[in-house]
Scaffold this motif. Structure first.
Motif, PDB file in Angstrom:
ATOM      1  N   GLY A 454     -10.479  -0.309  29.489  1.00 58.71           N
ATOM      2  CA  GLY A 454     -10.717  -1.678  29.054  1.00 58.71           C
ATOM      3  C   GLY A 454     -11.405  -1.805  27.709  1.00 58.71           C
ATOM      4  N   GLY A 455     -11.633  -0.690  27.018  1.00 59.91           N
ATOM      5  CA  GLY A 455     -12.256  -0.744  25.693  1.00 59.91           C
ATOM      6  C   GLY A 455     -11.251  -1.112  24.620  1.00 59.91           C
ATOM      7  N   TRP A 456     -11.740  -1.751  23.564  1.00 62.62           N
ATOM      8  CA  TRP A 456     -10.882  -2.214  22.473  1.00 62.62           C
ATOM      9  C   TRP A 456     -11.120  -1.370  21.227  1.00 62.62           C
ATOM     10  CZ3 TRP A 456      -7.215  -5.997  23.111  1.00 62.62           C
ATOM     11  CH2 TRP A 456      -7.270  -6.692  24.330  1.00 62.62           C
ATOM     12  N   HIS A 457     -10.026  -1.037  20.545  1.00 64.79           N
ATOM     13  CA  HIS A 457     -10.097  -0.189  19.364  1.00 64.79           C
ATOM     14  C   HIS A 457      -9.229  -0.787  18.256  1.00 64.79           C
ATOM     15  CE1 HIS A 457     -11.849   2.974  21.943  1.00 64.79           C
ATOM     16  NE2 HIS A 457     -10.961   2.546  22.832  1.00 64.79           N
ATOM     17  N   VAL A 458      -9.775  -0.796  17.058  1.00 71.09           N
ATOM     18  CA  VAL A 458      -9.039  -1.226  15.873  1.00 71.09           C
ATOM     19  C   VAL A 458      -8.974  -0.038  14.924  1.00 71.09           C
ATOM     20  CG1 VAL A 458      -8.943  -2.837  13.940  1.00 71.09           C
ATOM     21  CG2 VAL A 458      -9.851  -3.590  16.157  1.00 71.09           C
ATOM     22  N   ALA A 485     -17.079  -4.711  18.572  1.00 68.93           N
ATOM     23  CA  ALA A 485     -17.010  -6.128  18.203  1.00 68.93           C
ATOM     24  C   ALA A 485     -16.713  -7.012  19.405  1.00 68.93           C
ATOM     25  CB  ALA A 485     -15.950  -6.345  17.124  1.00 68.93           C
ATOM     26  N   GLY A 486     -15.886  -6.523  20.335  1.00 69.76           N
ATOM     27  CA  GLY A 486     -15.517  -7.314  21.499  1.00 69.76           C
ATOM     28  C   GLY A 486     -14.026  -7.245  21.753  1.00 69.76           C
ATOM     29  N   GLU A 487     -13.528  -8.102  22.653  1.00 69.86           N
ATOM     30  CA  GLU A 487     -12.097  -8.172  22.931  1.00 69.86           C
ATOM     31  C   GLU A 487     -11.379  -8.735  21.709  1.00 69.86           C
ATOM     32  OE1 GLU A 487      -8.963 -10.623  25.810  1.00 69.86           O
ATOM     33  OE2 GLU A 487     -11.140 -10.797  26.102  1.00 69.86           O
ATOM     34  N   VAL A 488     -10.393  -8.006  21.191  1.00 68.95           N
ATOM     35  CA  VAL A 488      -9.722  -8.410  19.962  1.00 68.95           C
ATOM     36  C   VAL A 488      -8.508  -9.274  20.309  1.00 68.95           C
ATOM     37  CG1 VAL A 488      -8.633  -7.642  17.830  1.00 68.95           C
ATOM     38  CG2 VAL A 488     -10.505  -6.299  18.825  1.00 68.95           C
TER      39      VAL A 488
END
Length: 572
Positions: A454-458, A485-488
């Protein structure tokens, strides 16, 4: 520790910069304002460090060393005074710069005769490596390390300081700046691409920029760009002097292995990279003292990614596909039917030339393209739900199958062509691909990934293309950008290595975030109900779309509604 300015006018410049500049980083204990675009030409302070005080205890010696390390004068000569003779000879301050949110907490761990141990506890905001790559760190608890001191000539001195320097956010914002090191897009229509690095500004900055250029692009960018420097090219005399507005670059004989076109590419790279420095108007390049000539077909200069001829925002308005000219929404003549949100269309995109548009239809399962006045033609279908499309400067429509995360491309000039698969990066994306945006230079792709936990990565990947500009595969990933930063919800490119995110925080607020591939991120004021973001050519071009069909732009610290519409995007 005292600060001085090189000239009196800089006092006002610095005051404005500190009041309105985000600094490094733009979060944490240092409260910041908006970015100052004119840097690195003005606003940097020199740090005059104080040397050791006789009789100072171990904790005070460590504190003095950390403060003195902010001054790079004479290869950190004052900071070396806090080290033992042996450590002063081997310490490498340029190995890395660790930026911490506040001055480290120091504590005496042990004191045993001629030896002492002091602990340093701090929260890391970012790390800049020896090549100038800035990597922002995810928020986390403080970390602690220990340093050993010994008595030398009756005074406490650090015996194992560890390579690199530690700067507080405040000192980093005053002494370190970003500098673009330029490379060139591969394939047709070459353009300059900025590979941003972070250095202190002093007499060695020009040398560090040229060394970074000769060493080659960042690993994540390398697949999408080329350099005119033959492998193994180095500085013949080791430095790049600047005098009377001219930077002089004397290269090793290896540079002569470059053909005429490659040679001109190198000259364009060096000129673009060095003329960004204060006081550098001209660049002279030579090999063993003989000037390198500009006899290539590309000439002495190459263009940067330019603003399209029609840079207006694209949006689905009440009257269908429309462009916003900052005054009103104006329907695009010759488009539709089928290109309105009422008819199920979503996520419009415009080609940089403004002649072709793409949109998702059929509940997001079909990507279609249309040239104004022509039919609305299917381009990608049968793949299930698709990610929002984009059209790059080479004329390729990009999307991806949400279920498989496969990047897909189709030439907009021939939408009936079967969709081609862009080979994913080595090892895949590391999760489910939820967003994909192509940079305006076409050399990079910004991706948003959700991992199994559930982690977000950019991240950003370089794009490998063939000689005609067709995308073939993606290279390795950059480090995580804007970590934590949070959910993208959405992402959009700005210029050079800057981009914008729209994130949902744990408290449910939706916040636009300005970020950089090599640099810090900074949240903007929240926008209730925001679902999409569009990025133009500066953070003032940022447009946010809401779930109830409103478009908002920034006005000072506030967001104001400027039009009705959905799914805003800028060309390219």
């Amino acid at each position: 520790m005292r600060r001085r300015r090189a000239a009196a006018p800089l006092v006002l410049v610095l005051a404005l910069a500190v009041a309105g500049c985000g600094g490094i980083p733009r979060s944490g204990d240092v409260v910041a304002g908006s970015r100052v675009e004119a840097d690195p030409r003005v606003g940097l302070l020199q740090v005059i460090a104080d040397g050791p005080v006789r009789g100072a205890g171990p904790v005070d010696v460590v504190r003095g060393f950390l403060l003195a390390a902010a001054s790079s004068d004479d290869d950190h000569a004052v900071a070396r005074e806090f080290l033992t003779g042996a450590a002063a000879q081997t310490w490498r301050p340029d190995a890395s710069t660790t930026i911490v949110t506040a001055a480290p907490d120091l504590a005496l761990v042990s004191l045993d005769g001629p030896e002492a141990v002091v602990s340093l506890s701090s929260t890391t905001a970012a790390v800049i490596d020896a090549a100038g790559h800035y990597v922002e760190q995810a928020p986390g608890p403080p970390t602690t390390r220990q340093v050993r001191l010994v008595r030398e000539d009756g005074q406490w001195r650090l015996a194992d300081p560890g390579d690199g320097v530690v700067l507080t956010s405040l000192d980093a914002s005053r002494t370190v700046r970003s500098f673009p090191v330029h490379f060139v897009t591969a394939g047709p229509s070459p353009q300059l691409v900025a590979d941003v690095r972070w250095f202190g500004y002093d007499s060695s900055t020009a040398t560090r920029i040229v060394r970074a250029l000769l060493e080659g692009p960042s690993p994540w960018l390398a697949p999408g760009v080329v350099s005119g420097a033959p492998r193994g090219t180095s500085l013949r005399v080791g430095t790049v002097p600047v005098a009377a507005g001219t930077a002089t670059v004397d290269l090793s004989d290896t540079a002569l292995e470059a053909g005429p076109e490659q040679r001109s590419t190198l000259l364009a790279q060096l000129r673009a990279s060095l003329t960004g420095l204060p006081g550098v108007a001209e660049v002279t390049v030579s090999v063993d003292g003989a000037e390198l000539t500009r006899d290539g077909s590309r000439g002495a200069d190459l263009p940067r990614s330019a603003v399209p001829a029609d840079a207006r925002l694209v949006v689905l308005g009440p009257e269908g596909l429309s462009r916003w000219d900052r005054q009103a929404l104006r329907p695009v003549a010759g488009t539709g039917p089928g290109l309105s949100s009422a008819e199920g269309a979503a996520h419009p995109a415009a080609a940089p030339d403004g002649a072709t548009y793409a949109v998702l239809t059929d509940e997001g399962r079909v990507a279609r393209v249309q040239t104004a006045g022509g039919p609305l033609q299917p381009a990608v279908s049968g793949r299930g739900p698709l990610l929002p499309p984009a059209v790059d400067r080479f004329g390729w429509l990009w999307t991806a199958a949400a279920a498989t995360g496969e990047p897909l491309v189709v030439p907009v000039a021939a939408p009936a062509t079967p969709a081609g698969l862009v080979e994913p990066p080595p090892g895949g994306f590391g999760g489910t691909l939820t967003g994909l945006r192509v940079s305006r230079d076409g050399a990079r792709v910004l991706v948003v990934v959700r991992d199994a936990g559930g982690g977000w990565h950019v991240r950003v990947h370089g794009v490998v293309r063939d000689g005609q500009g067709r995308p073939l595969r993606l290279g390795e990933a950059s480090a995580d950008l804007a970590p934590g930063a949070g959910e993208v919800l959405d992402a959009a490119w700005l210029v050079e290595d800057r981009f914008a995110l729209l994130v949902r925080r744990p408290d449910g607020s939706t916040v636009p975030v300005l970020a950089e591939v090599s640099g810090p991120s900074a949240p903007l004021p929240p926008v209730p109900g925001a679902v999409s973001v569009a990025g133009g050519w500066s953070d003032r071009d940022l447009v946010v779309g809401t779930a109830d069909g409103k478009l908002l732009t920034r006005s000072g610290a506030d967001w104001i509604v400027v039009a009705d519409g959905r799914d805003p995007s800028y060309p390219g």
